[in-house]
Design a protein around this motif. Structure first.
Motif, short mmCIF file in Angstrom:
data_model
loop_
_atom_site.label_atom_id
_atom_site.label_comp_id
_atom_site.label_asym_id
_atom_site.label_seq_id
_atom_site.Cartn_x
_atom_site.Cartn_y
_atom_site.Cartn_z
N SER A 209 -7.23 0.71 0.91
CA SER A 209 -7.44 0.61 2.36
C SER A 209 -6.16 0.92 3.14
O SER A 209 -6.22 1.51 4.22
CB SER A 209 -8.00 -0.76 2.75
OG SER A 209 -7.11 -1.78 2.41
N GLN B 143 -5.82 4.72 3.10
CA GLN B 143 -6.77 5.32 4.04
C GLN B 143 -6.29 5.18 5.48
O GLN B 143 -6.41 6.09 6.29
CB GLN B 143 -8.15 4.68 3.88
CG GLN B 143 -8.85 5.05 2.61
CD GLN B 143 -10.13 4.24 2.39
OE1 GLN B 143 -10.46 3.34 3.15
NE2 GLN B 143 -10.85 4.57 1.33
N HIS C 62 -3.41 7.56 6.27
CA HIS C 62 -3.98 8.90 6.48
C HIS C 62 -4.63 9.01 7.86
O HIS C 62 -4.43 10.01 8.57
CB HIS C 62 -5.05 9.22 5.43
CG HIS C 62 -4.50 9.79 4.16
ND1 HIS C 62 -3.77 10.95 4.10
CD2 HIS C 62 -4.59 9.36 2.88
CE1 HIS C 62 -3.42 11.20 2.86
NE2 HIS C 62 -3.90 10.24 2.09
#
Length: 110
Positions: free
Chosen positions: A11, A14, A17
């Motif tokens: 997580s 992510q 990103h």
């Protein structure tokens, strides 16, 4: 330099990103430990485009976090996570070395 003494959760990768994509840049999460806070030490988070020469780099799924060598000593074995809860969304450090922490989870003692 890469380290396996500290990890990024899926997580967290992510979220790094997503922030980079929204900014249109490749960003890294800088994690540091500084003296202060209600328990003795506190975590500092920031976004950077480049690492410092002595930084340790932690990668997962193409995302990266960087940590200075001094902070790494207090973060060994930790996981950098991103949580999205009712109270808010934030990066957190799950630190097995912390003997206690404050209610907000940003400050800790060893």
């Amino acid at each position: 330099m890469t380290s396996t003494e500290l990890t990024l959760s899926p997580s967290a990768a992510q979220r790094i990103h997503a922030i980079g994509k929204a900014e249109g840049k490749t960003l890294m999460l800088r994690v540091a430990v500084e003296g202060g806070g209600c328990s003795g030490f506190q975590y500092q988070f920031g976004l950077v485009e480049a690492a410092e020469p002595d930084d340790l780099r932690i990668e997962r799924d193409g995302a990266a976090a960087v940590v200075d060598e001094m902070s790494l000593a207090l973060l060994k074995g930790s996981e950098i996570d991103f949580v999205d809860e009712l109270a808010g969304a934030e990066f957190k450090v799950r630190n097995p070395n912390a003997k206690s922490s404050c209610g907000c989870g940003v400050s800790f003692s060893i």
